[in-house]
Structure formats: C-alpha cells, structure tokens
Design a protein around this motif. Structure first.
Motif, PDB file in Angstrom:
ATOM      1  N   SER A  39      23.609  -5.977  -6.735  1.00 25.74           N
ATOM      2  CA  SER A  39      24.668  -5.198  -5.957  1.00 25.74           C
ATOM      3  C   SER A  39      23.824  -5.035  -4.622  1.00 25.74           C
ATOM      4  O   SER A  39      24.366  -4.051  -4.141  1.00 25.74           O
ATOM      5  CB  SER A  39      24.756  -3.781  -6.516  1.00 25.74           C
ATOM      6  N   GLY A  40      22.925  -5.844  -4.035  1.00 19.91           N
ATOM      7  CA  GLY A  40      22.433  -5.653  -2.937  1.00 19.91           C
ATOM      8  C   GLY A  40      20.952  -5.461  -2.729  1.00 19.91           C
ATOM      9  O   GLY A  40      20.377  -5.055  -3.810  1.00 19.91           O
ATOM     10  N   ALA A  41      20.455  -5.381  -1.727  1.00 17.53           N
ATOM     11  CA  ALA A  41      18.898  -4.872  -1.651  1.00 17.53           C
ATOM     12  C   ALA A  41      18.878  -3.381  -1.507  1.00 17.53           C
ATOM     13  O   ALA A  41      19.451  -2.751  -1.141  1.00 17.53           O
ATOM     14  CB  ALA A  41      18.539  -5.088  -0.032  1.00 17.53           C
ATOM     15  N   LYS A  42      17.654  -3.031  -2.415  1.00 19.13           N
ATOM     16  CA  LYS A  42      17.408  -1.749  -2.656  1.00 19.13           C
ATOM     17  C   LYS A  42      15.929  -1.406  -2.010  1.00 19.13           C
ATOM     18  O   LYS A  42      15.188  -2.331  -2.282  1.00 19.13           O
ATOM     19  CB  LYS A  42      17.374  -1.379  -4.162  1.00 19.13           C
ATOM     20  N   HIS A  43      15.959  -0.286  -1.342  1.00 16.31           N
ATOM     21  CA  HIS A  43      14.660   0.025  -0.802  1.00 16.31           C
ATOM     22  C   HIS A  43      13.885   1.281  -1.238  1.00 16.31           C
ATOM     23  O   HIS A  43      14.582   2.199  -1.608  1.00 16.31           O
ATOM     24  CB  HIS A  43      14.916   0.586   0.758  1.00 16.31           C
ATOM     25  N   TRP A  44      12.424   0.937  -1.578  1.00 18.07           N
ATOM     26  CA  TRP A  44      11.937   1.910  -2.262  1.00 18.07           C
ATOM     27  C   TRP A  44      10.427   1.987  -1.589  1.00 18.07           C
ATOM     28  O   TRP A  44      10.011   0.885  -0.814  1.00 18.07           O
ATOM     29  CB  TRP A  44      11.323   1.081  -3.610  1.00 18.07           C
ATOM     30  N   TYR A  45      10.031   3.285  -1.646  1.00 19.31           N
ATOM     31  CA  TYR A  45       8.748   3.525  -0.717  1.00 19.31           C
ATOM     32  C   TYR A  45       7.638   3.773  -1.886  1.00 19.31           C
ATOM     33  O   TYR A  45       7.959   4.626  -2.614  1.00 19.31           O
ATOM     34  CB  TYR A  45       9.055   4.655   0.225  1.00 19.31           C
ATOM     35  N   ILE A  46       6.387   3.275  -1.571  1.00 18.94           N
ATOM     36  CA  ILE A  46       5.248   3.476  -2.450  1.00 18.94           C
ATOM     37  C   ILE A  46       4.773   4.931  -2.079  1.00 18.94           C
ATOM     38  O   ILE A  46       4.311   4.967  -0.961  1.00 18.94           O
ATOM     39  CB  ILE A  46       4.329   2.210  -2.177  1.00 18.94           C
ATOM     40  N   VAL A  47       4.369   5.700  -3.150  1.00 17.14           N
ATOM     41  CA  VAL A  47       4.060   7.199  -2.965  1.00 17.14           C
ATOM     42  C   VAL A  47       2.728   7.232  -3.504  1.00 17.14           C
ATOM     43  O   VAL A  47       1.810   7.665  -2.920  1.00 17.14           O
ATOM     44  CB  VAL A  47       5.016   8.092  -3.777  1.00 17.14           C
ATOM     45  N   ASP A  48       2.397   6.462  -4.436  1.00 14.90           N
ATOM     46  CA  ASP A  48       0.860   6.590  -5.209  1.00 14.90           C
ATOM     47  C   ASP A  48       0.640   5.218  -5.937  1.00 14.90           C
ATOM     48  O   ASP A  48       1.589   4.735  -6.365  1.00 14.90           O
ATOM     49  CB  ASP A  48       0.882   7.659  -6.041  1.00 14.90           C
ATOM     50  N   ILE A  49      -0.495   4.982  -5.867  1.00 17.01           N
ATOM     51  CA  ILE A  49      -1.018   3.823  -6.628  1.00 17.01           C
ATOM     52  C   ILE A  49      -2.284   3.990  -7.513  1.00 17.01           C
ATOM     53  O   ILE A  49      -3.231   4.687  -6.803  1.00 17.01           O
ATOM     54  CB  ILE A  49      -1.402   2.335  -5.792  1.00 17.01           C
ATOM     55  N   ARG A  50      -2.198   3.897  -8.545  1.00 18.59           N
ATOM     56  CA  ARG A  50      -3.479   3.997  -9.432  1.00 18.59           C
ATOM     57  C   ARG A  50      -3.733   3.076 -10.583  1.00 18.59           C
ATOM     58  O   ARG A  50      -2.796   2.346 -10.962  1.00 18.59           O
ATOM     59  CB  ARG A  50      -3.534   5.393 -10.106  1.00 18.59           C
ATOM     60  N   TYR A  51      -4.809   2.730 -11.167  1.00 25.82           N
ATOM     61  CA  TYR A  51      -5.253   1.668 -12.158  1.00 25.82           C
ATOM     62  C   TYR A  51      -5.742   2.556 -13.553  1.00 25.82           C
ATOM     63  O   TYR A  51      -6.722   3.383 -12.980  1.00 25.82           O
ATOM     64  CB  TYR A  51      -6.189   0.848 -11.397  1.00 25.82           C
ATOM     65  N   GLU A  52      -5.630   1.913 -14.393  1.00 24.19           N
ATOM     66  CA  GLU A  52      -6.692   2.239 -15.571  1.00 24.19           C
ATOM     67  C   GLU A  52      -7.894   1.438 -15.636  1.00 24.19           C
ATOM     68  O   GLU A  52      -7.926   0.120 -15.449  1.00 24.19           O
ATOM     69  CB  GLU A  52      -5.862   1.891 -16.832  1.00 24.19           C
ATOM     70  N   SER A 103       0.757  -1.282   0.030  1.00 28.97           N
ATOM     71  CA  SER A 103      -0.019   0.153  -0.001  1.00 28.97           C
ATOM     72  C   SER A 103       0.912   1.449  -0.019  1.00 28.97           C
ATOM     73  O   SER A 103       2.064   1.062   0.121  1.00 28.97           O
ATOM     74  CB  SER A 103      -0.760  -0.200   1.238  1.00 28.97           C
ATOM     75  N   VAL A 104       0.228   2.487  -0.260  1.00 28.67           N
ATOM     76  CA  VAL A 104       1.072   3.655   0.093  1.00 28.67           C
ATOM     77  C   VAL A 104       1.710   3.825   1.164  1.00 28.67           C
ATOM     78  O   VAL A 104       1.294   3.254   2.297  1.00 28.67           O
ATOM     79  CB  VAL A 104      -0.043   4.948  -0.049  1.00 28.67           C
ATOM     80  N   ASP A 105       2.858   4.349   1.207  1.00 30.12           N
ATOM     81  CA  ASP A 105       4.008   4.423   2.380  1.00 30.12           C
ATOM     82  C   ASP A 105       4.680   3.235   2.759  1.00 30.12           C
ATOM     83  O   ASP A 105       5.369   3.169   3.726  1.00 30.12           O
ATOM     84  CB  ASP A 105       3.174   4.990   3.580  1.00 30.12           C
ATOM     85  N   ASP A 106       4.087   1.975   2.201  1.00 27.65           N
ATOM     86  CA  ASP A 106       4.944   0.594   2.360  1.00 27.65           C
ATOM     87  C   ASP A 106       6.107   0.739   1.879  1.00 27.65           C
ATOM     88  O   ASP A 106       6.291   1.446   0.902  1.00 27.65           O
ATOM     89  CB  ASP A 106       4.201  -0.585   2.037  1.00 27.65           C
ATOM     90  N   GLU A 107       7.126   0.093   2.457  1.00 25.30           N
ATOM     91  CA  GLU A 107       8.438  -0.096   2.002  1.00 25.30           C
ATOM     92  C   GLU A 107       8.386  -1.477   1.108  1.00 25.30           C
ATOM     93  O   GLU A 107       8.016  -2.621   1.560  1.00 25.30           O
ATOM     94  CB  GLU A 107       9.518  -0.274   3.154  1.00 25.30           C
ATOM     95  N   ALA A 108       9.185  -1.295   0.136  1.00 24.96           N
ATOM     96  CA  ALA A 108       9.617  -2.706  -0.849  1.00 24.96           C
ATOM     97  C   ALA A 108      11.054  -2.867  -0.937  1.00 24.96           C
ATOM     98  O   ALA A 108      11.619  -1.883  -1.572  1.00 24.96           O
ATOM     99  CB  ALA A 108       8.807  -2.447  -2.305  1.00 24.96           C
ATOM    100  N   VAL A 109      11.391  -4.068  -0.634  1.00 22.74           N
ATOM    101  CA  VAL A 109      12.632  -4.255  -0.553  1.00 22.74           C
ATOM    102  C   VAL A 109      13.096  -5.204  -2.014  1.00 22.74           C
ATOM    103  O   VAL A 109      12.495  -6.349  -2.131  1.00 22.74           O
ATOM    104  CB  VAL A 109      13.300  -5.058   0.721  1.00 22.74           C
ATOM    105  N   VAL A 110      13.759  -4.735  -2.791  1.00 22.64           N
ATOM    106  CA  VAL A 110      14.148  -5.362  -4.004  1.00 22.64           C
ATOM    107  C   VAL A 110      15.492  -5.824  -4.059  1.00 22.64           C
ATOM    108  O   VAL A 110      16.546  -5.003  -3.592  1.00 22.64           O
ATOM    109  CB  VAL A 110      14.014  -4.640  -5.462  1.00 22.64           C
ATOM    110  N   GLN A 111      15.758  -7.046  -3.995  1.00 21.58           N
ATOM    111  CA  GLN A 111      17.022  -7.840  -4.307  1.00 21.58           C
ATOM    112  C   GLN A 111      17.647  -7.835  -5.722  1.00 21.58           C
ATOM    113  O   GLN A 111      17.120  -7.856  -6.545  1.00 21.58           O
ATOM    114  CB  GLN A 111      17.154  -9.358  -3.846  1.00 21.58           C
ATOM    115  N   THR A 112      18.867  -7.031  -5.583  1.00 22.34           N
ATOM    116  CA  THR A 112      19.612  -6.729  -6.876  1.00 22.34           C
ATOM    117  C   THR A 112      20.950  -7.368  -6.642  1.00 22.34           C
ATOM    118  O   THR A 112      21.389  -7.638  -5.720  1.00 22.34           O
ATOM    119  CB  THR A 112      19.622  -5.279  -7.179  1.00 22.34           C
TER     120      THR A 112
END
Length: 164
Positions: free
Chosen positions: A144-157, A133-142
């Motif tokens: 070069s190591g884990a990358k942390h991203w935060y969800i700012v907005d979600i929308r659908y067509e 959801s918005v404001d959740d953290e998503a950890v992506v394994q790459t």
C-alpha cells in the motif's frame, strides 16, 4: 534462499526440539506402532496407520532439524552492535500516527513458534531497520506504499557463556 543466521536462544530451542523428538516422542510412538502391528491386519488397524503416519512426520522433522542445524550460524551479541540495529536486536519503533511496535530481528528458523514480535532478517521491515540508530527513520516499502517508522530504542539479549 533463506538465511542461515540464528540467535543463540533460537538455536537452543531447535536443539531441544530435536532432542525431545529423538529421545522422547519417537520412542513412544515406535512402541505404539509395534503394539498396533502385533494386533494383526494392519490395513484395517487405525491405531497402526495413525501412529505410523505420526512416526513418518517425526522422522521428517528430525532429518530436517539435523541438516538445518549443521547449516545454521549462531550470531551472538557483540559490543560493536551497541546503538545500532543488527541481527538479534529488539527494536521499539513508532510511526507518525503514534502506532508503536516492539520487534526482534531473528532468523527465519525462529519464526516457527509464531512469536508476534519476531520478524525475519529477510523481511522488508528488518531490511529497512538494519544499521539504523535511535531517532533514525526507516522507510518500509509495503503493497500500500511506503511506511515511515522511527527508532525509539534498541537493545540486545546478552548471553554470559557465548564463547564456544
């Protein structure tokens, strides 16, 4: 094995491509092949060889699209998805360095047009974002190591005539 999910817009594009290849491009190339064949010696005829090769390429794509369209499952927006990241979502994300991205989670068949914001449902980024959801953290394994991203907005067509 690649997923068989596709957005309605992606499905419509593939259907349009198949129709174009079958009803417009293929007949045009077939005429060229027949014309070049009528000139005689095909082994020395570059027009014939090139267009015959092009025709085989078109036929391969037509066969592939015909089979693939039967396998695909269109996923339309559902009100239950609101507020969470699921297939077909446009997601704005940001990391701790202030880097921002807007991504859309789509099927692997929708990546072919190389849209810079489309990512496959099978990608590590999409897998990290799914269900968040918005404001959740998503950890992506790459690599070069884990990358942390935060969800700012979600929308659908949302498609008006999505009931088939």
């Amino acid at each position: 094995m690649k997923s068989s999910l596709i957005t309605r817009g992606g499905h419509d594009k593939l259907v349009a491509e198949l129709q174009h290849l079958w009803h417009e491009e293929r007949p045009e190339i077939t005429k060229k092949v027949n014309w070049a064949a009528s000139l005689g010696d095909r082994s020395e005829n570059a027009d014939y060889q090139y267009n015959k090769q092009l025709l085989r390429k078109i036929d391969r794509r037509v066969r592939y699209l015909g089979k693939r369209l039967e396998e695909l499952r269109i996923i339309d927006f559902s009100p239950e998805q609101e507020g969470k990241v699921y297939f077909g979502a446009w997601v704005d994300i940001e990391n701790d360095d202030g880097e921002q991205k807007t991504l859309r989670i789509v099927g692997v068949d929708e990546i072919y047009d190389h849209h810079p914001q489309h990512i496959s449902i099978d990608s590590p980024m999409a897998r990290a974002l799914l269900g968040k959801s918005v404001d959740d953290e998503a950890v992506v394994q790459t690599p070069s190591g884990a990358k942390h991203w935060y969800i700012v907005d979600i929308r659908y067509e949302k498609f008006e005539n999505s009931a088939n």
